[in-house]
Design a protein around this motif. Sequence first.
Motif, PDB file in Angstrom:
ATOM      1  N   LEU A  89       0.828  -1.205   0.000  1.00 14.29           N
ATOM      2  CA  LEU A  89       0.000   0.000   0.000  1.00 14.29           C
ATOM      3  C   LEU A  89       0.865   1.259   0.000  1.00 14.29           C
ATOM      4  N   ASN A  90       1.972   1.246   0.739  1.00 12.24           N
ATOM      5  CA  ASN A  90       2.869   2.409   0.748  1.00 12.24           C
ATOM      6  C   ASN A  90       3.486   2.656  -0.628  1.00 12.24           C
ATOM      7  N   GLU A  91       3.865   1.588  -1.326  1.00 10.09           N
ATOM      8  CA  GLU A  91       4.423   1.738  -2.673  1.00 10.09           C
ATOM      9  C   GLU A  91       3.388   2.298  -3.643  1.00 10.09           C
ATOM     10  N   MET A  92       2.150   1.831  -3.536  1.00  8.96           N
ATOM     11  CA  MET A  92       1.092   2.319  -4.421  1.00  8.96           C
ATOM     12  C   MET A  92       0.765   3.782  -4.133  1.00  8.96           C
ATOM     13  N   MET A  93       0.790   4.178  -2.868  1.00 10.45           N
ATOM     14  CA  MET A  93       0.512   5.570  -2.513  1.00 10.45           C
ATOM     15  C   MET A  93       1.618   6.482  -3.031  1.00 10.45           C
ATOM     16  N   ALA A  94       2.855   5.989  -3.055  1.00 15.23           N
ATOM     17  CA  ALA A  94       3.960   6.790  -3.588  1.00 15.23           C
ATOM     18  C   ALA A  94       3.855   6.928  -5.106  1.00 15.23           C
ATOM     19  N   LYS A  95       3.421   5.857  -5.781  1.00 21.38           N
ATOM     20  CA  LYS A  95       3.336   5.877  -7.237  1.00 21.38           C
ATOM     21  C   LYS A  95       2.075   6.592  -7.728  1.00 21.38           C
ATOM     22  N   LYS A  96       0.912   6.199  -7.197  1.00 25.35           N
ATOM     23  CA  LYS A  96      -0.372   6.770  -7.613  1.00 25.35           C
ATOM     24  C   LYS A  96      -1.270   6.909  -6.380  1.00 25.35           C
ATOM     25  N   PRO A  97      -1.329   8.104  -5.773  1.00 21.74           N
ATOM     26  CA  PRO A  97      -2.034   8.275  -4.500  1.00 21.74           C
ATOM     27  C   PRO A  97      -3.542   8.051  -4.581  1.00 21.74           C
ATOM     28  N   THR A  98      -4.137   8.134  -5.759  1.00 27.31           N
ATOM     29  CA  THR A  98      -5.581   7.979  -5.861  1.00 27.31           C
ATOM     30  C   THR A  98      -6.014   6.520  -5.984  1.00 27.31           C
ATOM     31  N   PHE A  99      -5.083   5.614  -6.267  1.00 26.13           N
ATOM     32  CA  PHE A  99      -5.421   4.220  -6.545  1.00 26.13           C
ATOM     33  C   PHE A  99      -6.093   3.534  -5.372  1.00 26.13           C
ATOM     34  N   ALA A 100      -5.569   3.706  -4.171  1.00 21.66           N
ATOM     35  CA  ALA A 100      -6.088   2.985  -3.008  1.00 21.66           C
ATOM     36  C   ALA A 100      -7.533   3.369  -2.714  1.00 21.66           C
ATOM     37  N   ILE A 101      -7.859   4.649  -2.813  1.00 25.05           N
ATOM     38  CA  ILE A 101      -9.227   5.086  -2.539  1.00 25.05           C
ATOM     39  C   ILE A 101     -10.162   4.596  -3.638  1.00 25.05           C
ATOM     40  N   GLU A 102      -9.751   4.707  -4.895  1.00 25.67           N
ATOM     41  CA  GLU A 102     -10.593   4.242  -5.998  1.00 25.67           C
ATOM     42  C   GLU A 102     -10.869   2.743  -5.880  1.00 25.67           C
ATOM     43  N   ARG A 103      -9.854   1.977  -5.553  1.00 31.84           N
ATOM     44  CA  ARG A 103     -10.008   0.524  -5.441  1.00 31.84           C
ATOM     45  C   ARG A 103     -10.889   0.140  -4.259  1.00 31.84           C
ATOM     46  N   ALA A 104     -10.743   0.853  -3.124  1.00 32.15           N
ATOM     47  CA  ALA A 104     -11.557   0.559  -1.951  1.00 32.15           C
ATOM     48  C   ALA A 104     -13.030   0.869  -2.213  1.00 32.15           C
ATOM     49  N   ILE A 105     -13.298   1.984  -2.871  1.00 31.87           N
ATOM     50  CA  ILE A 105     -14.683   2.366  -3.160  1.00 31.87           C
ATOM     51  C   ILE A 105     -15.285   1.409  -4.182  1.00 31.87           C
ATOM     52  N   ARG A 106     -14.525   1.058  -5.213  1.00 35.54           N
ATOM     53  CA  ARG A 106     -15.025   0.134  -6.236  1.00 35.54           C
ATOM     54  C   ARG A 106     -15.399  -1.212  -5.616  1.00 35.54           C
ATOM     55  N   GLY A 107     -14.632  -1.651  -4.627  1.00 41.23           N
ATOM     56  CA  GLY A 107     -14.925  -2.920  -3.967  1.00 41.23           C
ATOM     57  C   GLY A 107     -16.191  -2.906  -3.145  1.00 41.23           C
ATOM     58  N   MET A 108     -16.698  -1.719  -2.798  1.00 44.59           N
ATOM     59  CA  MET A 108     -17.916  -1.608  -1.998  1.00 44.59           C
ATOM     60  C   MET A 108     -19.168  -1.405  -2.851  1.00 44.59           C
ATOM     61  N   LEU A 109     -19.018  -1.294  -4.145  1.00 47.83           N
ATOM     62  CA  LEU A 109     -20.155  -1.089  -5.045  1.00 47.83           C
ATOM     63  C   LEU A 109     -20.588  -2.426  -5.645  1.00 47.83           C
ATOM     64  N   PRO A 110     -21.810  -2.496  -6.184  1.00 45.26           N
ATOM     65  CA  PRO A 110     -22.272  -3.740  -6.814  1.00 45.26           C
ATOM     66  C   PRO A 110     -21.390  -4.137  -7.994  1.00 45.26           C
ATOM     67  N   ARG A 111     -21.269  -5.444  -8.203  1.00 45.11           N
ATOM     68  CA  ARG A 111     -20.437  -5.950  -9.300  1.00 45.11           C
ATOM     69  C   ARG A 111     -21.312  -6.274 -10.507  1.00 45.11           C
ATOM     70  N   ASN A 112     -21.888  -5.232 -11.092  1.00 45.32           N
ATOM     71  CA  ASN A 112     -22.728  -5.391 -12.273  1.00 45.32           C
ATOM     72  C   ASN A 112     -22.753  -4.062 -13.032  1.00 45.32           C
ATOM     73  N   ARG A 113     -23.646  -3.930 -14.010  1.00 48.02           N
ATOM     74  CA  ARG A 113     -23.714  -2.704 -14.798  1.00 48.02           C
ATOM     75  C   ARG A 113     -24.079  -1.502 -13.949  1.00 48.02           C
ATOM     76  N   LEU A 114     -24.879  -1.736 -12.916  1.00 45.38           N
ATOM     77  CA  LEU A 114     -25.279  -0.649 -12.034  1.00 45.38           C
ATOM     78  C   LEU A 114     -24.069  -0.100 -11.272  1.00 45.38           C
ATOM     79  N   GLY A 115     -23.197  -0.980 -10.792  1.00 46.07           N
ATOM     80  CA  GLY A 115     -21.983  -0.542 -10.123  1.00 46.07           C
ATOM     81  C   GLY A 115     -21.047   0.188 -11.063  1.00 46.07           C
TER      82      GLY A 115
END
Length: 142
Positions: A89-115
């Motif tokens: 996570l520290n390496e990803m935050m150094a490379k692309k700081p927005t990745f961790a938040i985008e990935r965490a939010i995407r994981g909490m949304l439905p896994r279909n067209r609506l998500g």
Amino acid sequence: MKTYNVKAGEITREWHVIDAKGKVLGQVATEAARLLMGKHKPIFCRHLDTGDGVIVVNAAQVDFSGKKGTDKLYYRHSGYPGGFRKASLNEMMAKKPTFAIERAIRGMLPRNRLGAAMITKLRVYAGAEHPHLGQVSAAKEA
């Protein structure tokens, strides 16, 4: 009394700004996912996208609980032999700081067209400034 079903034309959308500075990653992600899905509205229904737009600022200054900075790993594979890669996570935050938040939010949304439609209303920025002042001026900041 009959149950009220909202129509797609009756949905009104607002924009919310979440400041991630000093907040824990999971708390920012759950609040953003709740707003994207529309669960904060009385007209929420699971089969329609009733959610609002979300702008997350200061993503580079988000905090992590415990030892997640070193212990949490992100995996990917190119599909070729020897193409397995992992990064903490520290390496990803150094490379692309927005990745961790985008990935965490995407994981909490439905896994279909609506998500997939919900995630298009998310904007994440590493710093405090964002170019969406026109949308946010009418909405309140969260």
